[in-house]
Design a protein around this motif. Sequence first.
Motif, mmCIF file in Angstrom:
data_model
loop_
_atom_site.group_PDB
_atom_site.id
_atom_site.type_symbol
_atom_site.label_atom_id
_atom_site.label_comp_id
_atom_site.label_asym_id
_atom_site.label_seq_id
_atom_site.Cartn_x
_atom_site.Cartn_y
_atom_site.Cartn_z
ATOM 1 N N LEU A 22 0.831 -1.194 0.000
ATOM 2 C CA LEU A 22 0.000 0.000 0.000
ATOM 3 C C LEU A 22 0.864 1.241 0.000
ATOM 4 O O LEU A 22 2.077 1.171 0.195
ATOM 5 C CB LEU A 22 -0.962 0.015 1.185
ATOM 6 C CG LEU A 22 -0.379 -0.050 2.584
ATOM 7 C CD1 LEU A 22 -0.470 1.301 3.252
ATOM 8 C CD2 LEU A 22 -1.180 -1.047 3.404
ATOM 9 N N MET A 23 0.209 2.360 -0.240
ATOM 10 C CA MET A 23 0.864 3.672 -0.210
ATOM 11 C C MET A 23 0.007 4.591 0.644
ATOM 12 O O MET A 23 -1.219 4.501 0.625
ATOM 13 C CB MET A 23 0.984 4.255 -1.623
ATOM 14 C CG MET A 23 1.599 5.657 -1.662
ATOM 15 S SD MET A 23 1.520 6.444 -3.299
ATOM 16 C CE MET A 23 2.788 5.548 -4.168
ATOM 17 N N GLY A 24 0.671 5.435 1.410
ATOM 18 C CA GLY A 24 -0.030 6.422 2.214
ATOM 19 C C GLY A 24 0.747 7.723 2.219
ATOM 20 O O GLY A 24 1.928 7.755 1.874
ATOM 21 N N ALA A 25 0.093 8.779 2.614
ATOM 22 C CA ALA A 25 0.722 10.092 2.676
ATOM 23 C C ALA A 25 0.626 10.629 4.091
ATOM 24 O O ALA A 25 -0.436 10.578 4.711
ATOM 25 C CB ALA A 25 0.057 11.048 1.697
ATOM 26 N N ASP A 96 12.008 4.910 -9.035
ATOM 27 C CA ASP A 96 12.213 5.280 -10.435
ATOM 28 C C ASP A 96 11.077 4.767 -11.306
ATOM 29 O O ASP A 96 10.849 5.291 -12.396
ATOM 30 C CB ASP A 96 13.536 4.709 -10.956
ATOM 31 C CG ASP A 96 14.737 5.277 -10.215
ATOM 32 O OD1 ASP A 96 14.671 6.445 -9.781
ATOM 33 O OD2 ASP A 96 15.733 4.553 -10.066
ATOM 34 N N ASP A 97 10.402 3.735 -10.866
ATOM 35 C CA ASP A 97 9.319 3.113 -11.628
ATOM 36 C C ASP A 97 7.996 3.287 -10.891
ATOM 37 O O ASP A 97 7.966 3.488 -9.677
ATOM 38 C CB ASP A 97 9.589 1.616 -11.822
ATOM 39 C CG ASP A 97 10.875 1.347 -12.584
ATOM 40 O OD1 ASP A 97 11.165 2.089 -13.549
ATOM 41 O OD2 ASP A 97 11.596 0.395 -12.211
ATOM 42 N N ASP A 98 6.914 3.181 -11.632
ATOM 43 C CA ASP A 98 5.577 3.254 -11.053
ATOM 44 C C ASP A 98 5.378 2.054 -10.120
ATOM 45 O O ASP A 98 5.524 0.907 -10.557
ATOM 46 C CB ASP A 98 4.536 3.225 -12.177
ATOM 47 C CG ASP A 98 3.125 3.446 -11.692
ATOM 48 O OD1 ASP A 98 2.816 3.168 -10.516
ATOM 49 O OD2 ASP A 98 2.310 3.884 -12.515
ATOM 50 N N PRO A 99 5.047 2.295 -8.853
ATOM 51 C CA PRO A 99 4.888 1.172 -7.928
ATOM 52 C C PRO A 99 3.604 0.384 -8.131
ATOM 53 O O PRO A 99 3.422 -0.675 -7.541
ATOM 54 C CB PRO A 99 4.906 1.843 -6.563
ATOM 55 C CG PRO A 99 4.356 3.202 -6.815
ATOM 56 C CD PRO A 99 4.854 3.582 -8.183
ATOM 57 N N GLY A 100 2.682 0.908 -8.930
ATOM 58 C CA GLY A 100 1.434 0.195 -9.185
ATOM 59 C C GLY A 100 0.374 0.370 -8.112
ATOM 60 O O GLY A 100 -0.678 -0.221 -8.199
ATOM 61 N N VAL A 101 0.657 1.170 -7.098
ATOM 62 C CA VAL A 101 -0.327 1.470 -6.049
ATOM 63 C C VAL A 101 -0.440 2.982 -5.918
ATOM 64 O O VAL A 101 0.453 3.718 -6.331
ATOM 65 C CB VAL A 101 0.056 0.859 -4.677
ATOM 66 C CG1 VAL A 101 0.058 -0.651 -4.724
ATOM 67 C CG2 VAL A 101 1.394 1.384 -4.190
ATOM 68 N N ARG A 102 -1.541 3.431 -5.356
ATOM 69 C CA ARG A 102 -1.758 4.853 -5.097
ATOM 70 C C ARG A 102 -2.140 5.016 -3.625
ATOM 71 O O ARG A 102 -2.557 4.063 -2.979
ATOM 72 C CB ARG A 102 -2.873 5.408 -6.001
ATOM 73 C CG ARG A 102 -2.580 5.286 -7.494
ATOM 74 C CD ARG A 102 -1.366 6.124 -7.886
ATOM 75 N NE ARG A 102 -1.057 6.051 -9.299
ATOM 76 C CZ ARG A 102 -0.082 5.301 -9.828
ATOM 77 N NH1 ARG A 102 0.638 4.506 -9.069
ATOM 78 N NH2 ARG A 102 0.162 5.336 -11.118
ATOM 79 N N ALA A 103 -2.007 6.223 -3.137
ATOM 80 C CA ALA A 103 -2.286 6.482 -1.718
ATOM 81 C C ALA A 103 -3.713 6.096 -1.364
ATOM 82 O O ALA A 103 -4.658 6.461 -2.060
ATOM 83 C CB ALA A 103 -2.039 7.951 -1.398
ATOM 84 N N THR A 104 -3.832 5.342 -0.276
ATOM 85 C CA THR A 104 -5.146 4.923 0.204
ATOM 86 C C THR A 104 -5.461 5.515 1.572
ATOM 87 O O THR A 104 -6.541 5.281 2.101
ATOM 88 C CB THR A 104 -5.247 3.392 0.286
ATOM 89 O OG1 THR A 104 -4.207 2.905 1.147
ATOM 90 C CG2 THR A 104 -5.129 2.764 -1.091
#
Length: 127
Positions: A22-25, A96-104
């Motif tokens: 996952l990704m968070g901010a 450097d690459d798109d991690p394939g996840v967005r902030a949830t």
Amino acid sequence: MTIKGSCVCGGVRFELFEPPALMGACHCSRCRKAGSDAYVYVRAESLHWLAGRELLTRYRPKPPFRFTRTFCRRCGTAFGDPDTGRVVALAASCLDDDPGVRATFHEYAPDEASWSPGCGDAPFRSK
């Protein structure tokens, strides 16, 4: 799937062998001042250092804060806290690459800088 990452000077390089969970901010002043507010969370086993691990330096805050910050000693790129245990928080800004996840999720949203939301409406400049 391999996701590459590095610092600004290129001295520190790594790969992730699986996408982040996952990704968070985080909008706290400490994350903002450390140069990264978006983090991806990955299993430690998926993180492989290719070069420059000896260039990493750590800042350990005084209690009650726990989140250690790791930076490239040469260029200052923030890496988050990649040595915390089974799951590590890695600064998304060093990918450097798109991690394939967005902030949830967002943490400390009330602490977001007053100027930050306005940046989202600014026009993009061409190269």
